[in-house]
Each structure stands twice: as structure tokens, then as C-alpha cells.
Enzyme design. Structure first.
Site, short mmCIF file in Angstrom:
data_model
loop_
_atom_site.label_atom_id
_atom_site.label_comp_id
_atom_site.label_asym_id
_atom_site.label_seq_id
_atom_site.Cartn_x
_atom_site.Cartn_y
_atom_site.Cartn_z
N GLU A 1 0.83 -1.21 0.00
CA GLU A 1 0.00 0.00 0.00
C GLU A 1 0.86 1.25 0.00
OE1 GLU A 1 -2.98 -0.35 -0.74
OE2 GLU A 1 -3.01 -2.51 -0.42
N HIS B 1 1.68 2.22 -3.45
CA HIS B 1 0.69 3.06 -4.13
C HIS B 1 0.83 4.52 -3.74
CE1 HIS B 1 -1.33 -0.21 -6.03
NE2 HIS B 1 -1.77 -0.76 -4.91
#
Length: 235
Positions: A105, A108
Site C-alpha cells: 500500500e 501506491h
């Protein structure tokens, strides 16, 4: 007559069945892999949240909040609000699986900060992809009800294709985030040696779910084209 629709059986349902099997297999794989390495605690002892904080800061990102959300593997990065949300299985766990998911994550968030092109493209097509997901089937069904109105059916299929396009564009975004995660975990001393390889297996399994989802959507789109394209040709 519809393609393969003999004696009440529509042969194109085979495409749907294949898609369902692919998605189920991918989901089973990611769950089993995550559970396996969720029992392996990292030598550093860092939790998913701590690892995420260190990775963001090491990349000069200080404006992304890290939040704890409920659920299992509901982890995601919200680019609109710049929030990295980590699930129950990730936030407070020091397993190599949890740290790997948290790092993914972060990947991202780093993509967002650096203006990664595929992520920008995906963000730009989100509105029309959402519209396609919500309106494609109602339009197709309405077209069928209204004496096979091919204009409505075609519009529905085109809208569905945008949802498929979104899933295809998602693939390089997810692969790149995982690649960044594996590299950064090693470079920042959060995971060591075999731990990096174990985390890589978790992220590779997770990537299969996106591949499976894209494959399933492509098969569904193919089914729609076969089903209604053939019907239109017979009118």
C-alpha cells in the site's frame, strides 16, 4: 437463436463458469498464502503500521496518514484523501505477510507522490468505469425487454468494456506497487534475507486476484459480444 442456446441451455455460460473458477482459485491461493506467512514473525519486530510509517518517511512522504480499519485484507491507499488504511490483519501484526501488505500500500502512495502514469490513467477512468459497472447490465436488460433494442444493448456493452479497461489498467499499477514494496523492505532493513522472499510470495499471490478479476471480466465481455452480436446478426 442465441449462441449455443439449445433446449434452454446457453453455452456461453461456460465462459462465466470459467471466470468464477479462476477467481475462486485466486482467492483461495491468496488466503492460504497470507495465512501461512501471517504465522511467520519478522526479525525486526516492526508491525505493518510501523513499517508503513518508516517507508513513507524514507521516501519523503509526510502528508499521508496511516489509519486502522476493520476487516481482513481490506487494506488500501486512498489517493484523494492521502490516507493509507491498514486492516486488522495488517496494522498491528509483525508478520512478514502483514509487513508485505503494508509495504504494498505504501507502494501506491509512492506512485501517487511520483506521478506514476498508469496510476494517473486509472484514476482518470474511475468515474466512467463506475458508471459502466452500475449502468451496463440495466441497459442491456432494458434493451432485451424492449424487443431487443440493439442501441441500448450496444451502449450497455460499451459501458461494460470501460469497467474491463479499468481492471486491465489496474494490473501494472498493482505489479509495480508490489515490486516497489519488496525492494524497499530490503533496502530499509525492515525484512531480511528469506523474509523478503516470503513476502514476495504473499504479494505474488495477491496479484493473482487482480489477474483473475481481469480475466473474468474479459470472459464476461466476450460472452456479451457473442450473445448479443449473434442475435443482432440474425435479426
Amino acid at each position: 437463436m442465441l449462441v449455443g442456446a439449445y433446449y434452454g441451455f446457453d453455452a456461453t455460460y461456460i465462459l462465466v463458469l470459467i471466470g468464477v473458477i479462476i477467481c475462486m482459485a485466486a482467492s483461495a491461493k491468496v488466503n492460504s498464502t497470507f495465512q501461512k506467512y501471517a504465522r511467520v514473525h519478522s526479525a525486526s519486530g516492526m508491525t505493518g503500521a510501523q513499517a508503513a510509517d518508516k517507508l513513507l518517511r524514507s521516501n519523503g512522504i509526510y502528508d499521508v496518514r496511516i489509519e486502522h480499519i476493520s476487516g481482513n485484507l481490506t487494506d488500501h491507499y486512498d489517493p484523494k484523501n492521502k490516507v493509507l488504511r491498514l486492516s486488522d490483519a495488517t496494522y498491528g501484526s509483525s508478520s512478514v505477510a502483514a509487513v508485505g501488505v503494508a509495504a504494498h500500500e505504501c507502494g501506491h502512495a509512492i506512485q501517487h507522490a511520483k506521478g506514476y502514469a498508469p496510476l494517473q490513467i486509472r484514476s482518470n477512468i474511475v468515474p466512467i468505469a463506475n458508471i459502466g459497472s452500475k449502468l451496463s447490465w440495466p441497459l442491456i436488460l432494458l434493451g432485451v425487454i424492449l424487443s431487443w433494442n440493439h442501441t441500448l444493448i450496444t451502449i450497455g456493452i460499451v459501458l461494460f468494456s470501460f469497467a474491463v479497461l479499468f481492471q486491465l489498467v489496474t494490473l501494472p499499477v498493482e505489479f509495480d506497487a508490489s515490486k516497489r514494496a519488496v525492494r524497499l523492505l530490503g533496502e530499509n532493513g525492515i525484512l531480511y534475507g528469506q523474509e523478503v522472499d516470503q513476502t514476495k510470495k504473499v504479494l505474488q499471490a495477491a496479484a493473482l486476484t487482480y489477474v483473475a478479476g481481469a480475466a473474468s471480466s474479459i470472459l464476461q465481455l466476450l460472452r456479451l459480444i457473442l450473445l448479443f452480436g449473434r442475435r443482432g446478426g440474425n435479426d
